[in-house]
Design a protein around this motif. Structure first.
Motif, PDB file in Angstrom:
ATOM      1  N   THR A 295     -17.171   5.569   4.095  1.00 14.71           N
ATOM      2  CA  THR A 295     -16.316   6.733   4.349  1.00 14.71           C
ATOM      3  C   THR A 295     -15.261   6.950   3.268  1.00 14.71           C
ATOM      4  OG1 THR A 295     -14.824   5.404   5.722  1.00 14.71           O
ATOM      5  CG2 THR A 295     -16.620   6.563   6.839  1.00 14.71           C
TER       6      THR A 295
ATOM      7  N   TYR B   1     -14.075   1.562   2.467  1.00 16.60           N
ATOM      8  CA  TYR B   1     -13.953   1.815   3.891  1.00 16.60           C
ATOM      9  C   TYR B   1     -15.312   2.237   4.430  1.00 16.60           C
ATOM     10  CZ  TYR B   1      -8.982   1.726   2.959  1.00 16.60           C
ATOM     11  OH  TYR B   1      -7.728   1.327   2.577  1.00 16.60           O
ATOM     12  N   TYR B   2     -15.697   1.656   5.564  1.00 19.48           N
ATOM     13  CA  TYR B   2     -17.002   1.953   6.132  1.00 19.48           C
ATOM     14  C   TYR B   2     -16.919   2.004   7.645  1.00 19.48           C
ATOM     15  CZ  TYR B   2     -17.334  -3.002   7.296  1.00 19.48           C
ATOM     16  OH  TYR B   2     -17.093  -4.249   7.821  1.00 19.48           O
ATOM     17  N   SER B   3     -17.878   2.707   8.226  1.00 17.50           N
ATOM     18  CA  SER B   3     -18.007   2.733   9.677  1.00 17.50           C
ATOM     19  C   SER B   3     -19.430   2.311  10.023  1.00 17.50           C
ATOM     20  CB  SER B   3     -17.696   4.122  10.233  1.00 17.50           C
ATOM     21  OG  SER B   3     -18.639   5.058   9.773  1.00 17.50           O
TER      22      SER B   3
ATOM     23  N   LYS C  89     -10.973  -1.079  -2.370  1.00 20.00           N
ATOM     24  CA  LYS C  89     -11.218  -1.156  -0.933  1.00 20.00           C
ATOM     25  C   LYS C  89     -12.303  -0.143  -0.595  1.00 20.00           C
ATOM     26  CE  LYS C  89      -6.741  -2.659   0.764  1.00 20.00           C
ATOM     27  NZ  LYS C  89      -5.612  -2.337   1.638  1.00 20.00           N
TER      28      LYS C  89
ATOM     29  N   GLU D 278     -13.468  -2.848   4.349  1.00 17.41           N
ATOM     30  CA  GLU D 278     -12.621  -2.674   5.522  1.00 17.41           C
ATOM     31  C   GLU D 278     -13.233  -1.635   6.453  1.00 17.41           C
ATOM     32  OE1 GLU D 278      -8.503  -2.040   5.086  1.00 17.41           O
ATOM     33  OE2 GLU D 278      -8.239  -3.658   3.654  1.00 17.41           O
TER      34      GLU D 278
ATOM     35  N   GLU E  44     -17.429   5.271  -4.556  1.00 14.60           N
ATOM     36  CA  GLU E  44     -17.866   5.573  -3.187  1.00 14.60           C
ATOM     37  C   GLU E  44     -19.316   6.048  -3.177  1.00 14.60           C
ATOM     38  OE1 GLU E  44     -16.851   8.796   0.341  1.00 14.60           O
ATOM     39  OE2 GLU E  44     -15.326   8.364  -1.159  1.00 14.60           O
TER      40      GLU E  44
ATOM     41  N   ASP F  27     -13.446   1.365   8.854  1.00 14.70           N
ATOM     42  CA  ASP F  27     -12.713   2.611   9.060  1.00 14.70           C
ATOM     43  C   ASP F  27     -12.877   2.983  10.530  1.00 14.70           C
ATOM     44  OD1 ASP F  27     -11.500   5.048   9.002  1.00 14.70           O
ATOM     45  OD2 ASP F  27     -12.904   5.965   7.590  1.00 14.70           O
ATOM     46  N   GLU F  28     -11.836   2.836  11.294  1.00 14.05           N
ATOM     47  CA  GLU F  28     -11.912   3.090  12.728  1.00 14.05           C
ATOM     48  C   GLU F  28     -11.500   4.516  13.090  1.00 14.05           C
ATOM     49  OE1 GLU F  28      -9.777  -0.003  14.686  1.00 14.05           O
ATOM     50  OE2 GLU F  28     -11.111  -1.553  13.929  1.00 14.05           O
ATOM     51  N   SER F  29     -11.261   5.357  12.114  1.00  9.71           N
ATOM     52  CA  SER F  29     -10.804   6.714  12.407  1.00  9.71           C
ATOM     53  C   SER F  29     -11.887   7.537  13.104  1.00  9.71           C
ATOM     54  CB  SER F  29     -10.356   7.413  11.126  1.00  9.71           C
ATOM     55  OG  SER F  29     -11.432   7.537  10.218  1.00  9.71           O
TER      56      SER F  29
END
Length: 117
Positions: free
Chosen positions: A36, A50-52, A48, A93, A14, A95-97
């Motif tokens: 993220t 995760y990104y925004s 995986k 992928e 990361e 990250d929609e959080s």
């Protein structure tokens, strides 16, 4: 591979992917990307990422396409930084959080303004 080692490797990937995206990639569309999290499989075959993305839907699509174009470069740079023989295949992928949290914050703020809370 032990679970603790996999977690440490995920955190290292990361940090490294964040550094590669911010400092090595020259594509301006990737500038709005924030990594993220990262999850590595126990056999190190996949990771995986995760990104925004800041901005609207257009920026998200442009950043996703730019990341997919740069995937090979990111993986090769990651291989130079890792101390393992095997470099996992990267899967990006969204990250929609963060967006979900912002939406809830806005809804709560609306309720407070209306005096219902």
């Amino acid at each position: 591979m032990s679970q603790i080692r996999v977690q440490k490797l995920s955190k290292q990937i990361e940090r490294d992917v964040t550094d590669i995206i911010m400092n090595e990639i020259k594509d301006t569309k990737v500038g709005f990307v924030t990594v993220t999290g990262a999850e590595v499989t126990s056999d190190l075959s996949f990771c995986k990422i995760y990104y925004s993305v800041l901005g609207g839907e257009n920026r998200r699509e442009a950043a996703t396409k730019a990341l997919l174009r740069a995937k090979g470069f990111i993986r090769s740079e990651l291989g130079k930084r890792m101390s393992t023989r095997k470099v996992p295949d990267l899967i990006f992928e969204i990250d929609e959080s963060i967006e979900y949290g912002n939406k809830i914050d806005m809804m709560l703020a609306d309720l407070r303004r209306q005096g219902k809370m």
